[in-house]
Design an enzyme around this catalytic site. Structure first.
Site, PDB file in Angstrom:
ATOM      1  N   CYS A 169       0.814  -1.223   0.000  1.00  0.00           N
ATOM      2  CA  CYS A 169       0.000   0.000   0.000  1.00  0.00           C
ATOM      3  C   CYS A 169       0.847   1.272   0.000  1.00  0.00           C
ATOM      4  O   CYS A 169       0.313   2.372  -0.200  1.00  0.00           O
ATOM      5  CB  CYS A 169      -0.932   0.017   1.213  1.00  0.00           C
ATOM      6  SG  CYS A 169      -1.715  -1.555   1.565  1.00  0.00           S
ATOM      7  N   HIS A 309      -3.763   7.741   5.938  1.00  0.00           N
ATOM      8  CA  HIS A 309      -3.858   6.446   5.257  1.00  0.00           C
ATOM      9  C   HIS A 309      -5.297   5.938   5.396  1.00  0.00           C
ATOM     10  O   HIS A 309      -5.863   5.442   4.435  1.00  0.00           O
ATOM     11  CB  HIS A 309      -2.859   5.461   5.850  1.00  0.00           C
ATOM     12  CG  HIS A 309      -2.763   4.174   5.105  1.00  0.00           C
ATOM     13  ND1 HIS A 309      -2.471   4.113   3.757  1.00  0.00           N
ATOM     14  CD2 HIS A 309      -2.927   2.887   5.502  1.00  0.00           C
ATOM     15  CE1 HIS A 309      -2.448   2.848   3.366  1.00  0.00           C
ATOM     16  NE2 HIS A 309      -2.724   2.078   4.404  1.00  0.00           N
ATOM     17  N   GLU A 320      -3.252   4.822  13.671  1.00  0.00           N
ATOM     18  CA  GLU A 320      -2.846   6.031  12.957  1.00  0.00           C
ATOM     19  C   GLU A 320      -3.252   7.278  13.730  1.00  0.00           C
ATOM     20  O   GLU A 320      -2.489   8.259  13.801  1.00  0.00           O
ATOM     21  CB  GLU A 320      -3.438   6.071  11.552  1.00  0.00           C
ATOM     22  CG  GLU A 320      -2.935   7.278  10.754  1.00  0.00           C
ATOM     23  CD  GLU A 320      -3.334   7.269   9.296  1.00  0.00           C
ATOM     24  OE1 GLU A 320      -2.818   8.100   8.533  1.00  0.00           O
ATOM     25  OE2 GLU A 320      -4.173   6.432   8.904  1.00  0.00           O
ATOM     26  N   LYS A 342     -10.000   7.622   1.095  1.00  0.00           N
ATOM     27  CA  LYS A 342     -10.412   6.243   0.826  1.00  0.00           C
ATOM     28  C   LYS A 342     -11.901   6.060   1.101  1.00  0.00           C
ATOM     29  O   LYS A 342     -12.506   5.102   0.620  1.00  0.00           O
ATOM     30  CB  LYS A 342      -9.593   5.272   1.671  1.00  0.00           C
ATOM     31  CG  LYS A 342      -8.138   5.116   1.234  1.00  0.00           C
ATOM     32  CD  LYS A 342      -7.430   4.047   2.044  1.00  0.00           C
ATOM     33  CE  LYS A 342      -5.978   3.876   1.593  1.00  0.00           C
ATOM     34  NZ  LYS A 342      -5.123   4.991   1.981  1.00  0.00           N
ATOM     35  N   HIS A 347      -9.699   1.756  -1.613  1.00  0.00           N
ATOM     36  CA  HIS A 347      -8.256   1.591  -1.427  1.00  0.00           C
ATOM     37  C   HIS A 347      -7.629   1.136  -2.743  1.00  0.00           C
ATOM     38  O   HIS A 347      -7.847   0.007  -3.187  1.00  0.00           O
ATOM     39  CB  HIS A 347      -8.014   0.563  -0.322  1.00  0.00           C
ATOM     40  CG  HIS A 347      -6.607   0.542   0.196  1.00  0.00           C
ATOM     41  ND1 HIS A 347      -5.557   1.138  -0.465  1.00  0.00           N
ATOM     42  CD2 HIS A 347      -6.067  -0.015   1.321  1.00  0.00           C
ATOM     43  CE1 HIS A 347      -4.447   0.959   0.231  1.00  0.00           C
ATOM     44  NE2 HIS A 347      -4.725   0.261   1.303  1.00  0.00           N
ATOM     45  N   PHE A 406       1.037  -3.046   3.934  1.00  0.00           N
ATOM     46  CA  PHE A 406       1.192  -4.435   4.350  1.00  0.00           C
ATOM     47  C   PHE A 406       2.674  -4.768   4.422  1.00  0.00           C
ATOM     48  O   PHE A 406       3.449  -4.417   3.534  1.00  0.00           O
ATOM     49  CB  PHE A 406       0.520  -5.371   3.341  1.00  0.00           C
ATOM     50  CG  PHE A 406      -0.905  -5.709   3.666  1.00  0.00           C
ATOM     51  CD1 PHE A 406      -1.224  -6.885   4.316  1.00  0.00           C
ATOM     52  CD2 PHE A 406      -1.925  -4.847   3.330  1.00  0.00           C
ATOM     53  CE1 PHE A 406      -2.530  -7.206   4.620  1.00  0.00           C
ATOM     54  CE2 PHE A 406      -3.238  -5.149   3.618  1.00  0.00           C
ATOM     55  CZ  PHE A 406      -3.556  -6.336   4.278  1.00  0.00           C
TER      56      PHE A 406
END
Length: 813
Positions: A169, A309, A320, A342, A347, A406
């Site tokens: 990502c 994110h 986060e 997002k 995503h 990831f």
């Protein structure tokens, strides 16, 4: 000396909102959603997925034969280039590069009409599969990691570095960050940077479902993605691309370019924790954001907006939020706005960081902050000033865009509103700062000849062959032997039990080779923790047999004439698939596994550029040390051609040595890693300098101009020496065109220069081949005074060369 400044002068995008930046931007600030019902295989008897899908009918017709990600990338790249005011072909090709994030997962859907003949006894029939690939060459281009960046370079006519980054990502954010750093350091004038991806395939949807990552509790698709909402339960898959034109400031101003924003900082880090979970304290994101602020030379209070994110997974949004509070302190409650786009786009994975960076730059450019839609129920653990429901007018000067991927790779980018009041050209310079000297102080090897550097060197000196017998399927294809490594013996050196379970054989080689290099270097734990990590990895590292039994159970009808049923697959097939197969397939698994095994939390970069991957990792690490970004880096690569789809790609191109065919190479696998240090730093700590890296060069070319591209890379690596190299360690693939190209460049460099190759003994190991050449170049230094070169070329497209020479005695004293 001051560093050059970098600005954004062009943008292009393809998202679920449509083709073109304006459509995406207007959709985002209006608070609309690009997420809709999506039916895999158009099977409307099954529940729909929520997805941000692209309408393929809007894409240029001339790209119809390419994969989805390639089509999106080319469309976005073309728009960005023209948006910046450039024409085609580019006028100064040596100063123009490409750096993008892309994924390379095979699309099983392209094969399902032939499953009844492709699958036998629970496995793929390689002969039938090879025949299908001959009929449909596009099946194999899906795994060509360097393909999209090369297509963009060819579209532009660019000759600068063409690079593909793969960090899950975080791919696009790292691609933009790396492009920014190279431009700032004086390497080139313009880079097309961003990302493109499509995960809307059965393999990817199934993989994320099995991991429990996707949103499940939704009534309407547009409400499925709910970042920071108390009821959030996962992310929504999407596809698309965003490409930015990054340009050195003075170059942009000299041609009167319109400037959207200035890129002023970049930070990266690695969690070094697990593949699927963030480290609970948020240390990786915290360090990443702090690195970006320090790189930009600003305080936390200077930032007015963070594009988070914000995946809408319960754990990641909470961590986060906590990390933002840790970094920004009281400012998090007093002037810092946060949102996640997002919620509207879904995503985009490898492309997410590019789309979100584009939106962040437009937010400061237009003075409007995008909203987080579907944020209706507050979560006490997500308590920042989220811009919710509607866009917010705000004249923010500085903003940050976060990407956390990831495997634990993180990237944060910082942009500043552009106005002439901060355009003082005195801080933008053309002269490059004096380069620091770089040396290699340790080596780690996993090869068909040995599971460490001493073992490999002894076997090489004795003339021992590296080829081993392959399995039945390979023999049927005419490949009876290959350069194989005993994987179980190699994996025994890995201490982390989770890694031994998850990593593929080739990713395991990476961790083992990296471990040897670190052990030999005798770096203290604190230096290992902060050292930078650069890895070249295969674009495709997966075993499609993990899907074989599930696909067999999804066939309906008589044997030989059975057809695939998506409903049977969802009801019965998915239960037969290893839930961790997607994690095992990550192209950045070798980097992340190395970080986890050795607690490496520093800056990092994972490159998937075909045969040049490992050499690009090595040169990127050397450049970072040379320009003063770090004193220590671990750099290397791993690869294996002993995988079905990869091998078939080489077979289909006529590159594999087979009985009755004159020429070609045998497939192999391996890993090589080097510890690189700044020369004076190595001397102070008493390290043994094995070689000095005196120069490096990279270039891109068309296949027709391959010899000129390789020569540019070689001569750049020799700049400052003034004579020919003593020796060249190259590919020697026994392929007529490739060998002629190398011979032609050798002739231009000097008539007495000799070409050496390890491929004849070791086989061709893809992205590790150039590193094996570098290894043997290093071993030859005691015999010569002049520098030696190691080089490699990826099918005549990308070219990399490294020059080495002996380390002066006083350095190793």
């Amino acid at each position: 000396m001051d560093r050059r400044r970098v600005v954004i002068t062009g943008m292009g995008s393809v998202t679920g909102f449509g083709c073109g930046v304006e459509r995406t931007w207007q959709g985002v600030i209006a608070g609309h959603s690009a997420v809709a019902a999506y039916y895999p295989f158009d099977d409307r008897t099954q529940p729909a997925e929520a997805a941000g899908a692209v309408n393929l009918a809007e894409l240029p017709e001339e790209t119809a034969g390419l994969g989805r990600a390639a089509r999106f990338g080319l469309a976005a790249g073309r728009e960005a280039w023209f948006d910046a005011g450039f024409s085609l072909p580019c006028r100064s090709p040596e100063g123009v590069g490409v750096c993008i994030g892309v994924s390379t997962f095979p699309v099983i859907e392209d094969r399902v009409d032939r499953l009844s003949v492709l699958l036998k006894d629970g496995e793929w029939d390689m002969q039938e599969y090879a025949q299908l690939c001959r009929e449909r060459p596009c099946l194999l281009t899906q795994s060509d990691a360097a393909g999209v960046s090369s297509l963009l370079s060819e579209m532009l006519g660019a000759r600068g570095r063409s690079m593909t980054v793969q960090a899950a990502c975080t791919s696009a954010a790292q691609a933009i960050g790396h492009a920014f750093e190279t431009l700032r350091a004086g390497e080139g004038e313009v880079v097309l940077a961003g990302g493109t991806d499509s995960m809307l395939s059965m393999m990817c949807i199934t993989g994320f479902k099995l991991l429990g990552s996707l949103a499940q509790r939704w009534e309407h698709p547009a409400q499925a993605s709910r970042p920071f909402d108390r009821t959030r339960d996962g992310f929504v898959l999407a596809e698309g691309a965003a490409i930015l034109v990054l340009e050195e400031l003075e170059h942009a101003r000299s041609r009167g370019a319109r400037i959207y924003a200035e890129v002023i900082g970049y930070g990266s880090s690695c969690d070094a924790f697990r593949f699927t979970d963030m480290e609970p304290s948020g240390r990786g994101p915290v360090q990443c954001m702090r690195n970006a602020l320090a790189d930009a030379g600003i305080t936390p209070e200077s930032v007015g907006y963070v594009n988070a994110h914000g995946t809408a997974t319960p754990l990641n949004d909470r961590i986060e939020t906590m990390a933002i509070r840790e970094v920004f302190g009281p400012h998090a409650d007093a002037g810092l706005a946060v949102s996640s786009t997002k919620s509207q786009l879904g995503h985009l994975l490898c492309a997410a960081g590019a789309v979100e960076m584009m939106v962040t730059a437009l937010a400061v450019h237009h003075g409007v902050l995008p909203p987080t839609i579907n944020l209706e129920r507050s979560d006490p653990e997500c308590d920042l000033d989220y811009v919710s429901a509607k866009a917010r007018p705000s004249q923010v000067e500085i903003a940050m865009s976060n990407s956390f991927g990831f495997g634990g790779q993180n990237g944060s980018l910082v942009v500043r509103r552009w106005n002439e009041s901060n355009s003082d050209s005195s801080v933008s310079i053309s002269a490059q700062p004096e380069r620091r000297r770089v040396c290699i102080t340790a080596v780690g090897v996993q090869s068909p000849l040995g599971l460490d550097w001493p073992g490999h060197r002894r076997a090489w000196a004795k003339g021992i062959g590296a080829m081993s017998a392959t399995g039945r399927d390979f023999v049927k294809l005419g490949v009876p032997c290959a350069g194989l490594i005993p994987a179980e013996e190699s994996a025994s050196s890995i201490r982390n039990r989770m890694l031994r379970k998850i990593l593929t054989r080739s990713a395991g080689f990476a961790v083992a080779a990296a471990g040897e290099a670190l052990r030999v270097s005798a770096l203290p734990a604190q230096l290992v923790r902060t050292a930078e990590l650069y890895v070249g990895s295969p674009g495709l590292d997966q075993d499609l047999n993990v899907f074989a039994e599930a696909l067999l159970q999804s066939l309906e009808g008589e044997e030989g004439h059975a057809t695939f049923s998506y409903s049977r697959f969802t009801r019965q097939g998915t239960s037969l698939i290893d839930p961790l197969f997607l994690v095992r397939s990550l192209p950045n698994a070798g980097l992340c596994g190395t970080a986890i095994e050795f607690n490496m939390q520093g800056r990092n970069l994972n490159i998937t550029n075909g045969a040049t991957s490992g050499m690009l990792a090595l040169t990127s690490a050397a450049a970072a040390i040379s320009r003063g970004d770090t004193d220590v880096a671990l750099a290397g690569g791993y690869d294996s051609l002993v995988q079905m789809e990869v091998l078939l790609g080489h077979l289909g191109a006529g590159r594999i040595a087979m009985e009755g065919i004159d020429g070609g190479y045998l497939p192999a696998e391996g890993a090589v890693f080097f510890v690189l240090e700044e020369m004076e730093f190595a001397r102070r700590r008493g390290a043994n300098g094995l070689a000095e890296v005196t120069g490096w060069g990279t270039s891109h070319s068309s296949a027709e101009e391959a010899s000129h591209g390789l020569e540019r890379a070689a001569r750049t690596s020799l700049e400052g020496y003034g004579g020919p190299p003593a020796m060249v360690f190259g590919d020697g693939l026994r392929l007529a065109n490739h060998d002629a190209m190398e011979a032609e460049v050798i002739g231009r460099l000097g008539q007495h220069v000799r070409l050496n190759t390890a491929v004849e003994r070791l086989g061709f190991a893809g992205g590790v081949t150039g590193l094996f050449s570098t290894l043997h170049a290093l071993a030859s230094l005691r015999e010569v005074v002049a520098p030696v070169i190691a080089w490699t070329s990826d099918r005549g497209r990308n070219h990399v060369a490294v020059a080495l020479r002996s380390v002066a005695p006083e350095v190793t004293a």
